[in-house]
Design an enzyme around this catalytic site. Sequence first.
Site, mmCIF file in Angstrom:
data_model
loop_
_atom_site.group_PDB
_atom_site.id
_atom_site.type_symbol
_atom_site.label_atom_id
_atom_site.label_comp_id
_atom_site.label_asym_id
_atom_site.label_seq_id
_atom_site.Cartn_x
_atom_site.Cartn_y
_atom_site.Cartn_z
ATOM 1 C CB CYS A 1 -2.159 3.668 -4.275
ATOM 2 S SG CYS A 1 -3.116 2.497 -4.772
ATOM 3 C CG HIS B 1 -2.118 -0.676 1.157
ATOM 4 N ND1 HIS B 1 -3.032 -0.646 0.124
ATOM 5 C CD2 HIS B 1 -2.755 -1.798 1.875
ATOM 6 C CE1 HIS B 1 -3.953 -1.631 0.270
ATOM 7 N NE2 HIS B 1 -3.898 -2.202 1.467
#
Length: 308
Positions: free
Chosen positions: A135, A86
């Site tokens: 991301c 992440h």
Amino acid sequence: MALLVGCTYSDSEDPGFELYGCHNDVLGMRELLIARFGFKLKHVELLMDRPGSSVMPTGANIKSALNKMVDQAKKGDVLFFHFSGHGTLIKPPYAPKTEEVIVPCDNNIITSEDFRQLVNRVPKGATFTILSDSCNSGGLIDKETEQIGPCATPDDAISKLRPTRMIPFESILQYFTTLTGKTSTDIGTHLVEVFGDDASIMFRPHDPINKKLEADEGILLSGCQKNESSHELTEKDVSKPCGAFTYAVQMVFKENPAGRNLSNREVVIKARNIMKLMPDDIENEQHPCLYCSDQNADAPFLGVINDA
């Protein structure tokens, strides 16, 4: 020397944060480094949040491994860091803009300033390549020169059809607010309370970190633009779950003969082209980028290995 990190967050209290392809990413990347680029197995370190792992990919452990790699580097060395997990954006109270971060398994975020500090310490004549399949990863090395940058992407273009590698900043803040009992909206206050000196340098007193006047040795291949999500391919798309960008990079080298060196610029362009053939939500919403000096943009990806 290489450090490959895969975080699936399988122990997260929110099952929506769990990822499924990150361990596959780093195992595949290890195979590529050894078979294609001549890395020795002993010089490729893996950190994965698998049950029973002796060293988990916490913020402190990742930074310790990166610092050790940079400390040992000398002229001619090729350093490589691959992160699969992440990422998110944070807004420090003093900063004029949002900052890119990666999220280790313990949420002790590693910031663009941490990566800038590492790059500034890389000896002249060595290179430090970061491939971040996460991301909001565009610009993850603070102040690095943009070579292949943003495309026009709608602000609301976030797929709801497949897993993305983003944890909302608000969720991380809520996690630490519960942990510390403090109501501050300054994420740094919570991180320093929980992790002390292991918190990002962004949140601790330090001398100013500036980009060197000359071209530095940092090279960032980001899985997406700063405002985008990095997606996972599922078993509906490929044989086993994996990151779309990591898969594309591995396919680039599978499709190009081993005798031909590809530049950093070519790798990103070819990865973008491969991703145009992926499902529409990836093709339209994820655009890998390249950040580095002009010289390194056209230098061979991972250069010449000095791995004696």
